[in-house]
Design a protein around this motif. Structure first.
Motif, PDB file in Angstrom:
ATOM      1  N   VAL A 146       0.853  -1.179   0.000  1.00 30.00           N
ATOM      2  CA  VAL A 146       0.000   0.000   0.000  1.00 30.00           C
ATOM      3  C   VAL A 146       0.893   1.234   0.000  1.00 30.00           C
ATOM      4  CG1 VAL A 146      -1.858  -1.162   1.246  1.00 30.00           C
ATOM      5  CG2 VAL A 146      -0.134   0.124   2.513  1.00 30.00           C
ATOM      6  N   GLY A 147       0.284   2.357  -0.279  1.00 30.47           N
ATOM      7  CA  GLY A 147       1.058   3.587  -0.291  1.00 30.47           C
ATOM      8  C   GLY A 147       0.496   4.551  -1.305  1.00 30.47           C
ATOM      9  N   PRO A 148       0.976   5.785  -1.276  1.00 32.20           N
ATOM     10  CA  PRO A 148       0.436   6.810  -2.157  1.00 32.20           C
ATOM     11  C   PRO A 148       0.706   6.520  -3.628  1.00 32.20           C
ATOM     12  CG  PRO A 148       2.174   7.708  -0.732  1.00 32.20           C
ATOM     13  CD  PRO A 148       2.012   6.287  -0.374  1.00 32.20           C
ATOM     14  N   SER A 149      -0.036   7.196  -4.482  1.00 32.58           N
ATOM     15  CA  SER A 149       0.139   7.038  -5.924  1.00 32.58           C
ATOM     16  C   SER A 149       1.554   7.463  -6.323  1.00 32.58           C
ATOM     17  CB  SER A 149      -0.896   7.892  -6.645  1.00 32.58           C
ATOM     18  OG  SER A 149      -0.717   7.779  -8.014  1.00 32.58           O
ATOM     19  N   GLY A 150       2.166   6.674  -7.180  1.00 31.59           N
ATOM     20  CA  GLY A 150       3.519   7.001  -7.641  1.00 31.59           C
ATOM     21  C   GLY A 150       4.612   6.554  -6.697  1.00 31.59           C
ATOM     22  N   ALA A 151       4.234   5.805  -5.632  1.00 30.59           N
ATOM     23  CA  ALA A 151       5.223   5.385  -4.637  1.00 30.59           C
ATOM     24  C   ALA A 151       6.166   4.316  -5.179  1.00 30.59           C
ATOM     25  CB  ALA A 151       4.519   4.868  -3.390  1.00 30.59           C
ATOM     26  N   GLY A 152       5.693   3.539  -6.162  1.00 34.24           N
ATOM     27  CA  GLY A 152       6.537   2.501  -6.738  1.00 34.24           C
ATOM     28  C   GLY A 152       5.983   1.095  -6.581  1.00 34.24           C
ATOM     29  N   LYS A 153       4.710   0.974  -6.220  1.00 29.25           N
ATOM     30  CA  LYS A 153       4.132  -0.348  -5.965  1.00 29.25           C
ATOM     31  C   LYS A 153       4.086  -1.210  -7.228  1.00 29.25           C
ATOM     32  CE  LYS A 153       0.298   1.571  -4.579  1.00 29.25           C
ATOM     33  NZ  LYS A 153       0.589   2.999  -4.794  1.00 29.25           N
ATOM     34  N   SER A 154       3.539  -0.628  -8.301  1.00 29.80           N
ATOM     35  CA  SER A 154       3.460  -1.411  -9.545  1.00 29.80           C
ATOM     36  C   SER A 154       4.857  -1.774 -10.038  1.00 29.80           C
ATOM     37  CB  SER A 154       2.734  -0.627 -10.633  1.00 29.80           C
ATOM     38  OG  SER A 154       1.430  -0.321 -10.224  1.00 29.80           O
ATOM     39  N   GLY A 168       9.398   5.192  -2.970  1.00 29.65           N
ATOM     40  CA  GLY A 168      10.312   4.150  -3.418  1.00 29.65           C
ATOM     41  C   GLY A 168      10.996   3.385  -2.297  1.00 29.65           C
ATOM     42  N   ARG A 169      10.543   3.578  -1.051  1.00 30.43           N
ATOM     43  CA  ARG A 169      11.129   2.838   0.069  1.00 30.43           C
ATOM     44  C   ARG A 169      10.031   2.174   0.872  1.00 30.43           C
ATOM     45  NH1 ARG A 169      16.302   4.550   1.494  1.00 30.43           N
ATOM     46  NH2 ARG A 169      16.996   6.362   0.314  1.00 30.43           N
TER      47      ARG A 169
END
Ligand SMILES: Nc1ncnc2c1ncn2[C@@H]1O[C@H](COP(=O)(O)OP(=O)(O)OP(=O)(O)O)[C@@H](O)[C@H]1O
Ligand SMILES: [Mg+2]
Length: 608
Positions: free
Chosen positions: A400-408, A578-579
């Motif tokens: 989970v995390g904000p949009s653009g965090a790097g999940k995908s 990204g972390r």
């Protein structure tokens, strides 16, 4: 995926293509394309023999016409044994020659077409196979339009050159050489006179031709720009209308069209000049030679037949010189096209289907070790930094995390769509780089964030998860994905066509088809990237049940914005910038004061 849609208007690709200079090196490079004709070399050789014969028979015409003229004017051909050849006999010779010529030409076309058709099929097939095995970054660096034009227009140019240009080149060179030999035989004096007048004309014509090619290219580029406008606006027609910019776009298109016309007129001014130059120069030259010849006939140094032969061969030579000038441009573009094709064929592919790889048995233990990553198109922007986590086979974790965090991005790296910038990813104790890529991907199922369907039927789209699936299996999978309900409500059921990219279905329907696909694939590792984001709460509940079922006994990675869907997972990783900023179970994270997860949870609770 939407990215490629915007980029696909690559019709102006030709403007990026340099014309090939004819150097020895470019020639050798370009000739490598010939290896595609090797399987058809027998046909190619027969074609070449027939071409030689048909050219030779063409060259016999002026000779016979000259003999006919001599026979008519009282200087008949006398054979070494003393027999006089009559007009009728010459006419008969003509008939035979014409028949042979027809036959040779037919055979030549038939054999050369076969070579070119088969060769072109092989080149297209090799290119396509290459394209689908190129790594993802290649497609982010090149526009779709540029890629497709390799397989269409560049291959088209090659096709032309195998079926026409090559034969034409061969014939013109033969005609030129044979023509010169023939006129020399007829009259050395006159030949020398002619050969003095021709080269200056040829040189001038070449300079002219070059200028015209440059201008023609400018016209093409302008035309390509107008096409870009059409493509872009038609693709985004909803946006054009919503912003009522129809007039604006029409104006933009008109302005671009006007530029095209201007360029075309300029280019045709030169073209017109070229044509009149050729008429005046070439025909003037011929008249000059004829004038000289007439004086020789008058002086008794030549017969009328000789004159006729000479004039006709001179025309042949003139025509072949003009033809060669045009062919020069064609050879250039052929070399350019073949170089662009070879460049793609030389690109390194993904290490899929390593020879001798054994079928894999994947359990699904996954470990990320200090993974760092930046996209190849933006190498200076670190997208992931020091990502480390482990999942035991059968466990479920959520990102989970904000949009653009790097999940995908994190899950795409597991599919090896990109190379890592640092660290490693280990599956079942082995670095993913050591696996046969095809085998590894076979065990990973993904329901992506944006579902792109293929233009065919719903059946084909679901069966994409398992090409050999029976109808029964497909229906079963559709039921599990809660998709059967809407599929069976369509009059055509599974045969319903979904439209380009699936636009005839709603976002939620597309998503359920993607889930059905993943169910059919039956992978050891399952990735759900916002798989229920386009569903209403009612369908979401149903799909959630289906997915809970699907996730049983599989390693699952779930990316979710709606936190209510991930309460039951074994571990939650909170990603930001990204972390990994937090990790733990829902219970642990929900109660940590000031934690990002706890905050997100609070926000969503307030919203609903
Ligand atoms: N193909 C790409 N090329 C270059 N940069 C990319 C590419 N895809 C994503 N990015 C960038 O990488 C970063 C992480 O993107 P990612 O798609 O992983 O985010 P996300 O956490 O999945 O966001 P969301 O919740 O909105 O889906 C973003 O800054 C994005 O702009
Ligand atoms: Mg995403």
């Amino acid at each position: 995926m939407a990215r490629s849609g915007l980029n696909s208007s690559g019709t102006d690709v030709n403007s990026e293509l340099p014309k090939k200079k004819l150097t020895k090196q470019s020639f050798q490079q370009g000739l490598r394309i010939f290896r595609f004709t090797l399987p058809y070399r027998a046909k190619f050789s027969i074609g070449t023999v027939l071409l030689t014969l048909s050219s030779a028979s063409t060259m016999a015409f002026p000779w016979l016409i000259g003999k006919l003229a001599d026979a008519a004017s009282g200087h008949p051909l006398v054979l070494p044994n003393g027999t006089v050849v009559t007009i009728n006999q010459i006419a008969l010779g003509f008939a035979v020659l014409i028949l042979l010529q027809g036959l040779f030409s037919f055979g030549r076309i038939w054999f050369f077409t076969q070579v070119s058709e088969f060769t072109v099929r092989d080149i297209r097939q090799a290119l396509y196979q290459k394209f689908v095995s190129l790594p993802i970054p290649y497609f982010e660096k090149h526009r779709v339009g540029a890629i497709t034009s390799r397989i269409t227009s560049d291959v088209g140019i090659i096709q032309d050159s195998f079926s026409l240009t090559l034969a034409e080149l061969f014939r013109q060179v033969m005609t030129l050489l044979a023509g010169i030999v023939f006129i020399m035989v007829v009259s050395v004096k006159l030949s020398l006179f002619m050969l003095l007048t021709f080269p200056p004309i040829v040189v001038l014509a070449m300079v002219f031709g070059k200028k015209i090619r440059v201008l023609a290219k400018t016209t093409q580029d302008e035309l390509a720009k107008t096409n870009v406008i059409v493509e872009e606006t038609l693709q985004g027609i909803n946006t054009v209308k919503a912003f009522t910019n129809e007039q604006f776009e029409t104006g933009r298109y008109t302005a671009s069209l006007t530029n095209t016309v201007r360029a075309a007129l300029k280019s045709n001014l030169y073209r017109g000049g070229f044509v009149s130059f050729v008429i005046i120069g070439l025909f003037g030259g011929i008249v000059l030679v004829l004038w000289r010849a007439a004086t020789l006939v008058q002086a008794g140094q030549m017969t009328i037949g000789d004159l006729t032969q000479f004039a006709l061969y001179t025309m042949f030579i003139g025509a072949s010189v003009a033809g060669l000038g045009e062919l020069y441009g064609k050879v250039q573009s052929t070399l350019g096209a073949s170089e662009r094709i070879l460049e793609i064929l030389d690109e390194p592919t993904e290490p899929t289907h390593q020879p001798g790889a054994l079928p894999l048995q994947v359990h699904g233990n996954i470990e990320y070790r200090h993974v760092a990553f930046s996209y190849p198109t933006r190498p200076d922007l670190p997208v992931l930094q020091d990502i480390s986590f482990a999942i035991q086979a059968g466990e479920k974790i959520a990102l989970v995390g904000p949009s653009g965090a790097g999940k995908s991005t994190i899950v795409q790296l597991l599919m090896q769509f990109y190379e890592l910038s640092g660290g490693s990813i280990v599956v079942d104790g082995r670095d993913i780089g050591q696996y046969d890529l095809t085998e590894l991907r076979r065990h990973i199922g993904i329901v992506p964030q944006e579902t792109i369907l293929f233009g065919g039927s719903i059946r084909e789209n679901i069966a994409y998860g398992k090409i050999t699936a029976t109808d029964e299996e497909i229906v079963q999978a559709a039921r599990k994905a809660n998709a059967w309900q809407f599929i069976s409500s369509f009059p055509e059921g599974l045969d319903t066509l979904v439209g380009e990219r699936g636009i005839k279905l709603s976002g939620g329907q597309r998503q359920r088809i993607a889930i059905a696909r993943a169910i059919l694939k039956n992978p050891a590792i399952l990735i759900l990237d916002e798989a229920t984001s386009s569903l209403d709460s009612e369908s979401e509940k149903l799909v959630q049940q289906a997915m809970d079922e699907l996730m049983q006994n599989r390693t699952s990675i779930i990316i979710a914005h709606r936190l209510s869907t991930i309460r039951k997972v074994d571990k939650i990783l909170v990603i930001d910038g990204g972390r990994i900023v937090e990790q733990g179970t829902h219970e642990e994270l929900a109660h940590s004061e000031n934690g990002l997860y706890a905050n997100l949870l609070k926000l969503q609770f307030e919203l609903t």
